[in-house]
Design a protein around this motif. Sequence first.
Motif, PDB file in Angstrom:
ATOM      1  N   ARG A  67      14.410   7.757  -2.347  1.00 51.09           N
ATOM      2  CA  ARG A  67      14.232   9.012  -3.069  1.00 51.09           C
ATOM      3  C   ARG A  67      13.182   9.858  -2.362  1.00 51.09           C
ATOM      4  O   ARG A  67      12.086   9.382  -2.054  1.00 51.09           O
TER       5      ARG A  67
ATOM      6  N   ALA B 195      15.370  14.845  -7.322  1.00 54.89           N
ATOM      7  CA  ALA B 195      14.980  14.378  -5.996  1.00 54.89           C
ATOM      8  C   ALA B 195      16.205  14.275  -5.102  1.00 54.89           C
ATOM      9  O   ALA B 195      17.348  14.192  -5.579  1.00 54.89           O
TER      10      ALA B 195
ATOM     11  N   VAL C 240      18.357  11.960  -2.849  1.00 54.85           N
ATOM     12  CA  VAL C 240      18.573  10.514  -2.874  1.00 54.85           C
ATOM     13  C   VAL C 240      19.638  10.131  -1.856  1.00 54.85           C
ATOM     14  O   VAL C 240      20.538  10.920  -1.534  1.00 54.85           O
TER      15      VAL C 240
ATOM     16  N   HIS D 220      21.292  15.695  -4.006  1.00 56.08           N
ATOM     17  CA  HIS D 220      20.228  15.981  -4.972  1.00 56.08           C
ATOM     18  C   HIS D 220      20.712  15.650  -6.379  1.00 56.08           C
ATOM     19  O   HIS D 220      21.807  16.067  -6.788  1.00 56.08           O
ATOM     20  N   ASP D 221      19.912  14.873  -7.112  1.00 50.91           N
ATOM     21  CA  ASP D 221      20.304  14.454  -8.461  1.00 50.91           C
ATOM     22  C   ASP D 221      19.646  15.282  -9.552  1.00 50.91           C
ATOM     23  O   ASP D 221      19.663  14.899 -10.732  1.00 50.91           O
TER      24      ASP D 221
ATOM     25  N   VAL E 251      11.222  13.270  -3.017  1.00 53.30           N
ATOM     26  CA  VAL E 251      10.885  14.294  -3.998  1.00 53.30           C
ATOM     27  C   VAL E 251      10.233  15.472  -3.284  1.00 53.30           C
ATOM     28  O   VAL E 251       9.266  15.300  -2.532  1.00 53.30           O
TER      29      VAL E 251
ATOM     30  N   GLU F 138      17.884   2.302  -2.932  1.00 52.48           N
ATOM     31  CA  GLU F 138      17.987   3.760  -2.950  1.00 52.48           C
ATOM     32  C   GLU F 138      16.678   4.382  -2.471  1.00 52.48           C
ATOM     33  O   GLU F 138      15.590   3.995  -2.902  1.00 52.48           O
TER      34      GLU F 138
END
Length: 235
Positions: A159, A199, A201, A195-196, A161, A157
């Motif tokens: 990420r 961040a 992803v 977006h989680d 940010v 994964e």
Amino acid sequence: MSAAIATPKADGKGFLYFLGLFLLGLIANAAGLYGGYWLGSTINKVLMSLGVPFGEYSWMILPFLLAILFWGIAAATVIGVSVSQAGRFMGGHMFVTVVLAFTTIISVNLALAYNAVATFPGLEVKNSYVASQQFNERKAAQEALGWAVSASHADGELRLVMNGPDGQPVYPTEMEAILGRATQVKDDLVLEFTHDGSAFVTPVTLAEGNWNIRMTATAADGTLYSRRLVLHVKR
């Protein structure tokens, strides 16, 4: 005087032997180059898929080695036949041998140079002068946003940010990110993020080595934000 003239045994076929040597040598060069390129790239892809650190460009030595090997076999065969017919090693044999040797070396260098330019043309902007005229303004506007951007990769994964000056996530109105190597464009991949809550992803499997994320985003006030992030992937 006749004994000193470098001609085959009165059969008048010396030129045909030299021509055969030259043509077969050229065919061997092409077979070595293309065969080596295909074999090397295939081995590299297989090993990379297995997670074996073969080296991103190590395979490029194979076209050179196979070109020399194929040419050597072809040259030895044809020269051997030609010499047996002529009764001796003549100047024509040496001439063709030297020409083909340099042909092999030059062909390999041209092939590798073409491959280098084809995989990474080195073009950042179409017109560097025009781009430089607005560089300082764009830089000041981007820095005024106060965004802190970082990238990481773990467990398949990626990420990304993006936080504002207050440490809270920012949500650009538009964003584009391209993942690729620093020295080539053939592995470039346009990233699709979700977006989680903390961040952006996206699932992506990366081979070992250095990767670049070339991203652009548009802030709510229309300010353009551009950044190149270096991502180091280790096994």
